[in-house]
Write a protein that holds these residues in place. Structure first.
Motif, short mmCIF file in Angstrom:
data_model
loop_
_atom_site.label_atom_id
_atom_site.label_comp_id
_atom_site.label_asym_id
_atom_site.label_seq_id
_atom_site.Cartn_x
_atom_site.Cartn_y
_atom_site.Cartn_z
N VAL A 47 50.81 38.44 44.74
CA VAL A 47 50.78 37.25 43.89
C VAL A 47 49.51 36.45 44.16
O VAL A 47 48.84 35.97 43.23
N ALA A 48 49.14 36.32 45.43
CA ALA A 48 47.94 35.56 45.79
C ALA A 48 46.69 36.20 45.20
O ALA A 48 45.78 35.51 44.72
N ALA A 49 46.61 37.53 45.22
CA ALA A 49 45.44 38.24 44.69
C ALA A 49 45.30 38.03 43.19
O ALA A 49 44.20 37.77 42.68
N VAL A 50 46.41 38.12 42.47
CA VAL A 50 46.37 37.95 41.01
C VAL A 50 46.03 36.50 40.65
O VAL A 50 45.22 36.24 39.75
N LYS A 51 46.64 35.55 41.38
CA LYS A 51 46.40 34.13 41.09
C LYS A 51 44.99 33.68 41.46
O LYS A 51 44.49 32.69 40.92
N SER A 52 44.34 34.41 42.36
CA SER A 52 43.00 34.00 42.82
C SER A 52 41.96 34.03 41.71
O SER A 52 40.96 33.31 41.76
N PRO A 97 40.20 40.02 37.77
CA PRO A 97 40.81 39.79 36.45
C PRO A 97 41.52 40.99 35.85
O PRO A 97 42.31 40.82 34.91
N GLN A 98 41.27 42.18 36.35
CA GLN A 98 41.90 43.38 35.79
C GLN A 98 43.23 43.72 36.46
O GLN A 98 43.84 44.73 36.14
N LEU A 99 43.69 42.87 37.38
CA LEU A 99 44.95 43.14 38.07
C LEU A 99 46.12 42.48 37.35
O LEU A 99 45.99 41.38 36.81
N GLU A 100 47.26 43.17 37.34
CA GLU A 100 48.49 42.57 36.84
C GLU A 100 49.68 43.06 37.67
O GLU A 100 49.65 44.15 38.24
N LEU A 101 50.72 42.22 37.72
CA LEU A 101 51.88 42.53 38.54
C LEU A 101 52.88 43.38 37.77
O LEU A 101 53.05 43.22 36.56
N GLY A 102 53.54 44.29 38.51
CA GLY A 102 54.60 45.10 37.93
C GLY A 102 55.93 44.74 38.56
O GLY A 102 56.11 43.63 39.06
N GLY A 103 56.85 45.68 38.59
CA GLY A 103 58.17 45.40 39.14
C GLY A 103 58.26 45.64 40.63
O GLY A 103 57.27 45.99 41.30
#
Length: 272
Positions: free
Chosen positions: A198-203, A207-213
């Motif tokens: 979560v910290a990496a995506v929010k940083s 920009p090409q990262l997204e969270l999955g399940g």
């Protein structure tokens, strides 16, 4: 007479060695040295990272500081990548590892662990447009993780078990290497503890990262690690974790770095 003198001398020497060994204690050594060297992984925000002034900060850094304060010594953070956490303890470069280290049975053959001070749920992170939205959809894709970590071992095992010729697993030395490879499309997916993901995506840095399940892994409990034979220090670490939790300090650190309710550190039917 001479033989008796030699016998007593030998007994005295053996007693002296025994007393020396009995008094050799890592906890006493740390207190006497006036410093506590903590191995901390500093590319894993919000647990451990550096601020704009290059100063180590994060949940694990604060925990190290709290432990040093309890011991009455000065904390010293030893920047330690994930694969080097156990070697740092064994080689003597650090006294303890406060580095989100999973308390696996394999690692326990080499180092000792305190009771858990934190717990993670492992989740999927993918490159946008890869078509990965769940753990099952990692099958047939290029994936990777940091070598030797709890999640890397589990993911690599599953990739081999899937037997999909289109799929592959690659290990990396640091978490930043994984983020860069994922952001640039060199791999399409990875798995990581929820706090770091979560910290990496929010940083906004990737920009090409997204969270999955969520991943179908057990809850990842992490402990403070030290030399396995240091029972006195391990006992102290256990009490320290108890104090951090029951005093509310652990929750305060969680509020500071992550927000929300501190993860449950108990296993039903095992300990409460």
């Amino acid at each position: 007479m001479e033989r008796t003198v030699l016998l007593f001398a030998a007994m005295a020497a053996a007693l002296a060695v025994g007393q020396s060994a009995a008094h050799a204690d890592k906890l006493d050594d740390i207190i006497s040295s006036g410093k506590l060297r903590c191995a901390v992984t500093l590319d894993f925000p919000p647990m451990g990272f550096r601020d704009q002034n290059n100063t180590p900060i994060g949940f694990d850094v604060d925990t190290c500081d709290d432990l040093a304060k309890a011991l009455g010594v000065t904390p010293q953070v030893v920047d330690t990548p994930f694969p080097d956490r156990i070697p740092a303890i064994v080689s003597g470069r650090a006294d303890v590892a406060v580095a989100s280290t999973s308390d696996t049975l394999e690692r326990a053959k080499t180092v000792g662990f305190s009771i858990p001070y934190f717990a993670f749920q492992t989740i999927v992170i993918s490159h946008k447009g890869s078509g990965i939205s769940s753990y099952e959809s990692l099958k047939g894709h290029k994936v990777g993780a940091v070598a030797g970590t709890y999640e890397a071992l589990a993911l690599e095992k599953d990739v081999k078990g899937w037997g999909d010729p289109k799929g592959s697993f690659r290990s990396y030395q640091t978490q930043n290497d994984v983020w860069l490879a994922l952001n640039e499309g060199l791999i399409e997916g990875t798995v990581l503890a929820n706090a770091g993901a979560v910290a990496a995506v929010k940083s906004g840095k990737f920009p090409q990262l997204e969270l999955g399940g969520n991943c179908p892994y057990p809850i990842d409990f992490v402990g403070i690690a030290t030399l396995r034979e240091e029972y006195g220090l391990l006992n102290y670490l256990n009490l320290f974790v108890h104090q951090q939790t029951r005093s509310g300090r652990a929750q305060a650190l969680y509020d500071k770095w992550l927000g929300g309710k501190m993860p449950d550190l108990t296993v039903p039917g095992v300990y409460r």
